[in-house]
Design an enzyme around this catalytic site. Sequence first.
Site, PDB file in Angstrom:
ATOM      1  N   SER A 166     -18.298  11.086  15.537  1.00  0.00           N
ATOM      2  CA  SER A 166     -18.541  11.686  14.212  1.00  0.00           C
ATOM      3  C   SER A 166     -17.300  11.604  13.322  1.00  0.00           C
ATOM      4  CB  SER A 166     -18.910  13.164  14.368  1.00  0.00           C
ATOM      5  OG  SER A 166     -20.077  13.307  15.124  1.00  0.00           O
ATOM      6  N   ALA A 225     -16.900   8.473  11.178  1.00  0.00           N
ATOM      7  CA  ALA A 225     -17.959   8.005  10.270  1.00  0.00           C
ATOM      8  C   ALA A 225     -17.369   7.783   8.883  1.00  0.00           C
ATOM      9  CB  ALA A 225     -19.085   9.016  10.227  1.00  0.00           C
ATOM     10  N   GLN A 226     -17.693   6.653   8.298  1.00  0.00           N
ATOM     11  CA  GLN A 226     -17.076   6.293   7.023  1.00  0.00           C
ATOM     12  C   GLN A 226     -18.075   6.352   5.872  1.00  0.00           C
ATOM     13  OE1 GLN A 226     -15.284   2.416   7.328  1.00  0.00           O
ATOM     14  NE2 GLN A 226     -13.752   3.076   8.812  1.00  0.00           N
ATOM     15  N   GLU A 236     -26.577  11.277  18.831  1.00  0.00           N
ATOM     16  CA  GLU A 236     -26.671   9.883  19.275  1.00  0.00           C
ATOM     17  C   GLU A 236     -27.116   9.746  20.730  1.00  0.00           C
ATOM     18  OE1 GLU A 236     -23.415   7.436  17.936  1.00  0.00           O
ATOM     19  OE2 GLU A 236     -24.061   5.745  19.176  1.00  0.00           O
ATOM     20  N   GLY A 243     -19.153  16.785  18.656  1.00  0.00           N
ATOM     21  CA  GLY A 243     -19.368  15.959  17.468  1.00  0.00           C
ATOM     22  C   GLY A 243     -20.200  16.776  16.489  1.00  0.00           C
ATOM     23  N   HIS A 282     -22.337  -3.511  14.679  1.00  0.00           N
ATOM     24  CA  HIS A 282     -21.975  -3.471  13.252  1.00  0.00           C
ATOM     25  C   HIS A 282     -21.399  -4.829  12.871  1.00  0.00           C
ATOM     26  CE1 HIS A 282     -20.392  -2.167   9.424  1.00  0.00           C
ATOM     27  NE2 HIS A 282     -20.942  -0.973   9.595  1.00  0.00           N
ATOM     28  N   HIS A 335     -21.772  -0.635  17.974  1.00  0.00           N
ATOM     29  CA  HIS A 335     -21.525   0.471  17.043  1.00  0.00           C
ATOM     30  C   HIS A 335     -22.366   1.713  17.360  1.00  0.00           C
ATOM     31  CE1 HIS A 335     -20.419   2.257  13.218  1.00  0.00           C
ATOM     32  NE2 HIS A 335     -21.696   2.347  12.843  1.00  0.00           N
ATOM     33  N   ARG A 340     -28.709  -4.397   9.212  1.00  0.00           N
ATOM     34  CA  ARG A 340     -27.497  -4.652   9.975  1.00  0.00           C
ATOM     35  C   ARG A 340     -27.664  -5.717  11.055  1.00  0.00           C
ATOM     36  NH1 ARG A 340     -24.593   1.050  11.009  1.00  0.00           N
ATOM     37  NH2 ARG A 340     -24.193   1.090   8.798  1.00  0.00           N
ATOM     38  N   SER A 356     -27.744   8.378  10.846  1.00  0.00           N
ATOM     39  CA  SER A 356     -27.404   9.065  12.088  1.00  0.00           C
ATOM     40  C   SER A 356     -26.911  10.485  11.833  1.00  0.00           C
ATOM     41  CB  SER A 356     -26.343   8.287  12.862  1.00  0.00           C
ATOM     42  OG  SER A 356     -25.911   9.057  13.943  1.00  0.00           O
ATOM     43  N   LEU A 357     -25.974  10.635  10.908  1.00  0.00           N
ATOM     44  CA  LEU A 357     -25.444  11.974  10.634  1.00  0.00           C
ATOM     45  C   LEU A 357     -26.566  12.888  10.152  1.00  0.00           C
ATOM     46  CD1 LEU A 357     -22.021  11.117   8.925  1.00  0.00           C
ATOM     47  CD2 LEU A 357     -22.483  11.620  11.325  1.00  0.00           C
ATOM     48  N   GLU A 397     -25.983   1.214   0.934  1.00  0.00           N
ATOM     49  CA  GLU A 397     -25.621   0.438   2.131  1.00  0.00           C
ATOM     50  C   GLU A 397     -26.798  -0.475   2.459  1.00  0.00           C
ATOM     51  OE1 GLU A 397     -22.790   2.442   5.171  1.00  0.00           O
ATOM     52  OE2 GLU A 397     -24.011   4.066   4.408  1.00  0.00           O
ATOM     53  N   ALA A 441     -23.347  16.822  15.957  1.00  0.00           N
ATOM     54  CA  ALA A 441     -24.582  17.361  16.560  1.00  0.00           C
ATOM     55  C   ALA A 441     -24.283  18.641  17.344  1.00  0.00           C
ATOM     56  CB  ALA A 441     -25.229  16.316  17.460  1.00  0.00           C
ATOM     57  N   ARG A 494     -31.177   1.136  13.472  1.00  0.00           N
ATOM     58  CA  ARG A 494     -30.941   2.303  12.620  1.00  0.00           C
ATOM     59  C   ARG A 494     -30.533   1.908  11.202  1.00  0.00           C
ATOM     60  NH1 ARG A 494     -26.174   5.288  11.389  1.00  0.00           N
ATOM     61  NH2 ARG A 494     -25.036   3.828  12.709  1.00  0.00           N
TER      62      ARG A 494
HETATM   63  P1  FAD Z   1     -20.194  12.346  18.803  1.00  0.00           P
HETATM   64  O1  FAD Z   1     -19.744  12.579  17.433  1.00  0.00           O
HETATM   65  O2  FAD Z   1     -19.805  11.074  19.429  1.00  0.00           O
HETATM   66  O3  FAD Z   1     -19.671  13.548  19.717  1.00  0.00           O
HETATM   67  C1  FAD Z   1     -19.818  13.517  21.107  1.00  0.00           C
HETATM   68  C2  FAD Z   1     -19.006  14.634  21.693  1.00  0.00           C
HETATM   69  O4  FAD Z   1     -19.318  14.802  23.071  1.00  0.00           O
HETATM   70  C3  FAD Z   1     -17.507  14.416  21.640  1.00  0.00           C
HETATM   71  O5  FAD Z   1     -16.916  15.650  21.300  1.00  0.00           O
HETATM   72  C4  FAD Z   1     -17.154  14.036  23.073  1.00  0.00           C
HETATM   73  O6  FAD Z   1     -15.823  14.337  23.435  1.00  0.00           O
HETATM   74  C5  FAD Z   1     -18.136  14.904  23.827  1.00  0.00           C
HETATM   75  N1  FAD Z   1     -18.459  14.460  25.191  1.00  0.00           N
HETATM   76  C6  FAD Z   1     -18.930  13.265  25.591  1.00  0.00           C
HETATM   77  N2  FAD Z   1     -19.152  13.258  26.918  1.00  0.00           N
HETATM   78  C7  FAD Z   1     -18.819  14.487  27.377  1.00  0.00           C
HETATM   79  C8  FAD Z   1     -18.805  15.105  28.661  1.00  0.00           C
HETATM   80  N3  FAD Z   1     -19.175  14.453  29.768  1.00  0.00           N
HETATM   81  N4  FAD Z   1     -18.390  16.386  28.769  1.00  0.00           N
HETATM   82  C9  FAD Z   1     -17.971  17.076  27.671  1.00  0.00           C
HETATM   83  N5  FAD Z   1     -17.954  16.534  26.434  1.00  0.00           N
HETATM   84  C10 FAD Z   1     -18.375  15.261  26.281  1.00  0.00           C
HETATM   85  N6  FAD Z   1     -23.334   7.360  11.071  1.00  0.00           N
HETATM   86  C11 FAD Z   1     -23.748   7.720   9.845  1.00  0.00           C
HETATM   87  O7  FAD Z   1     -24.827   8.310   9.680  1.00  0.00           O
HETATM   88  N7  FAD Z   1     -22.957   7.443   8.753  1.00  0.00           N
HETATM   89  C12 FAD Z   1     -21.766   6.800   8.857  1.00  0.00           C
HETATM   90  O8  FAD Z   1     -21.091   6.581   7.868  1.00  0.00           O
HETATM   91  C13 FAD Z   1     -21.330   6.407  10.153  1.00  0.00           C
HETATM   92  N8  FAD Z   1     -20.162   5.720  10.316  1.00  0.00           N
HETATM   93  C14 FAD Z   1     -19.706   5.478  11.584  1.00  0.00           C
HETATM   94  C15 FAD Z   1     -18.457   4.889  11.757  1.00  0.00           C
HETATM   95  C16 FAD Z   1     -17.946   4.698  13.018  1.00  0.00           C
HETATM   96  C17 FAD Z   1     -16.605   4.052  13.199  1.00  0.00           C
HETATM   97  C18 FAD Z   1     -18.717   5.072  14.152  1.00  0.00           C
HETATM   98  C19 FAD Z   1     -18.191   4.867  15.538  1.00  0.00           C
HETATM   99  C20 FAD Z   1     -19.981   5.628  13.983  1.00  0.00           C
HETATM  100  C21 FAD Z   1     -20.480   5.837  12.708  1.00  0.00           C
HETATM  101  N9  FAD Z   1     -21.737   6.408  12.519  1.00  0.00           N
HETATM  102  C22 FAD Z   1     -22.150   6.736  11.254  1.00  0.00           C
HETATM  103  C23 FAD Z   1     -22.517   6.894  13.652  1.00  0.00           C
HETATM  104  C24 FAD Z   1     -22.291   8.398  13.795  1.00  0.00           C
HETATM  105  O9  FAD Z   1     -20.952   8.703  13.506  1.00  0.00           O
HETATM  106  C25 FAD Z   1     -22.609   8.894  15.180  1.00  0.00           C
HETATM  107  O10 FAD Z   1     -23.851   8.414  15.586  1.00  0.00           O
HETATM  108  C26 FAD Z   1     -22.666  10.412  15.180  1.00  0.00           C
HETATM  109  O11 FAD Z   1     -21.487  10.921  14.634  1.00  0.00           O
HETATM  110  C27 FAD Z   1     -22.876  10.919  16.587  1.00  0.00           C
HETATM  111  O12 FAD Z   1     -22.668  12.303  16.592  1.00  0.00           O
HETATM  112  P2  FAD Z   1     -22.849  13.115  17.932  1.00  0.00           P
HETATM  113  O13 FAD Z   1     -22.487  14.512  17.609  1.00  0.00           O
HETATM  114  O14 FAD Z   1     -24.173  12.831  18.497  1.00  0.00           O
HETATM  115  O15 FAD Z   1     -21.785  12.465  18.931  1.00  0.00           O
HETATM  116  C1  SIN Z   2     -20.571   2.249   7.827  1.00  0.00           C
HETATM  117  O1  SIN Z   2     -19.902   2.947   7.077  1.00  0.00           O
HETATM  118  O2  SIN Z   2     -20.727   1.033   7.691  1.00  0.00           O
HETATM  119  C2  SIN Z   2     -21.236   2.889   8.989  1.00  0.00           C
HETATM  120  C3  SIN Z   2     -22.424   3.584   8.528  1.00  0.00           C
HETATM  121  C4  SIN Z   2     -23.326   3.890   9.679  1.00  0.00           C
HETATM  122  O3  SIN Z   2     -23.053   3.537  10.813  1.00  0.00           O
HETATM  123  O4  SIN Z   2     -24.370   4.491   9.403  1.00  0.00           O
END
Ligand code: FAD
Ligand code: SIN
Length: 543
Positions: free
Chosen positions: A45, A48-49, A368, A14, A236, A344, A283, A384-385, A118, A16, A379
């Site tokens: 990730s 994310a919208q 996350e 993702g 959410h 969410h 939220r 988060s991003l 937001e 991160a 949050r």
């Molecule tokens: P993720 O993006 O979830 O990535 C996790 C990665 O780990 C994936 O590649 C997965 O395959 C991998 N993985 C998991 N377990 C394992 C394992 N055991 N072995 C190997 N790989 C593994 N946040 C905002 O700030 N703004 C937004 O607009 C927003 N909109 C959102 C909309 C939606 C629909 C959702 C679901 C979330 C949204 N969020 C938003 C929250 C935000 O997207 C997430 O919190 C953030 O992207 C998390 O990033 P990450 O890199 O920590 O994890």
């Molecule tokens: C959204 O676009 O409503 C999600 C934003 C977020 O989770 O931070």
Amino acid sequence: MKFIQKPYVIIGSGIAGLYTAIKLSEKTDKEIVLITKSDLRESNSRYAQGGIVGVLPENTGDSVELHVQDTLKAGAGLSDEQVARFISERSADAIKDLISYGVEFDKHKDQKIELTLEGAHSISRILHSGGDATGKSIELALSCKVENNPKIHIYRKTQAVDLLIDSEKRCKGLIVFDKTRKEYEVIFSSAVVIATGGAGQVYGKTTNPQIATGDGIALAYRAGAVIQNMEFIQFHPTALNLEENGSRFLISESVRGEGARLKTPDGEYFTGKYHEKADLAPRDVVTRAIFFEMKEHGYDNVVLDTSKIPEEKLKTRFPNIMKVCREHGIDITKGSIPVSPAAHYIMGGIKTTVKGETSLQGLYAVGEASCTSFHGANRLASNSLLECVVVANELAVLLSQQHAETSSSSADCQIGCLISLYEKNKFEYKRSIQTLKDTLRDVMWENAGIVRDKEGLNRALQVLNDIKLDFNQPYKCRDAEEYEFRSLLTVSELIIRSALMKKESRGGHFRDDYPEPLPKAENSFISKDSAFIAGNCCDRPEL
Ligand code: FAD
Ligand code: SIN
């Protein structure tokens, strides 16, 4: 079983994980292994919208102080002010950096960056890309950079299934399962980064994709790391009221930011009854407002009224939402989208500092899966991003400054013993995982969801214990799906136990039997080796 040694291993692709890998590669000549259990681009990730917070100097009227205050207010007493300031102060540089990596944020005709609003933000400060496809744009830009970086070695469709912890509680590597070849590999490393994202799949209704099974949190807990604030789940308010592949499509909060309003199917605008900021309240408040309206009147959903947003604006700002709704026979320009809440985001996770350090030497966490105390009990949207990129950058600096050992640790008796458990087969259960998973997700939604009480939480714990009688597989499993289910069970238990311990309501944790917050806000910590510890977090978490 194959054994290898690598200086750095990052689990998760993702934002991160990708950002940590890129930043680290700019600071070291050593090889970086990036493991991901699905396709490189599949993650929370990607979906994310709304966007990413940026406190930009040109946005007069905004300031770090204002963003910190909004974050603390939404966090309901549990966001750490120093952490919030640390992250907020670095937001403008993080945005500049993303732009330099090829992320194109949406701009006005005069080329100024467009900013949106937001819930619970006092000012428009959210950057977006592709209208409502911010996550996809960032994920694409970063994953292309990673794919073209010779220092980063990608293991696709490879799942991390256990961490190697030596007798002195240091992380020395991990065991991975190659899903394509159905083979195990032991990777020795003195720097393992968990960037595995959230755990929305614990719940029957979620905006999270299938990959969000809380693996990293479960792995770290099993390894003995301190886990924080697991009772705080963000639901959410506005997921499209339709289920597809185990998740629900999100209708971004920024649609309300642009003027949409929530009403009951009978046409009553109700959010004003619950909070002065009405549709743009925090939220958790909007989610509970919807929950209570649906419960009281027996509605299946409420309605997001978009009729006040000009059609042209809807088309340019929300092309993705418009397209998906159209595929389901909903024309958003006609003004009503059926929505209801869904799990969410998890505010809790592996306790870390803002540099990604966990309580175990050699183990790091970011994104996350971690809990830096930035988000507190709830949050703030689009924070988060921002946290992902700021902490990933700090972590990369830290890792590059540390000596990265690659020596094998199989001589350590604890590690040797764990590895041997993955060399044997011991499968005694018969029930299908899908049935157990459905049972778990339903029971969590009903009893450990938006509104909880002691009776329901205990009922959920009982069901969990029953499931464990059917599925008791602490080590080697039959396939990837079972490993994910093992994680879902661990994370569910952590949520339930934390929620039972927290006899108050605050942010994303609401108990019907204790509806008020206690006078003093306290974080909760749990580790395999110790009972709950309550109190404020220290800089470097200790067991
Ligand atoms: P993720 O993006 O979830 O990535 C996790 C990665 O780990 C994936 O590649 C997965 O395959 C991998 N993985 C998991 N377990 C394992 C394992 N055991 N072995 C190997 N790989 C593994 N946040 C905002 O700030 N703004 C937004 O607009 C927003 N909109 C959102 C909309 C939606 C629909 C959702 C679901 C979330 C949204 N969020 C938003 C929250 C935000 O997207 C997430 O919190 C953030 O992207 C998390 O990033 P990450 O890199 O920590 O994890
Ligand atoms: C959204 O676009 O409503 C999600 C934003 C977020 O989770 O931070």
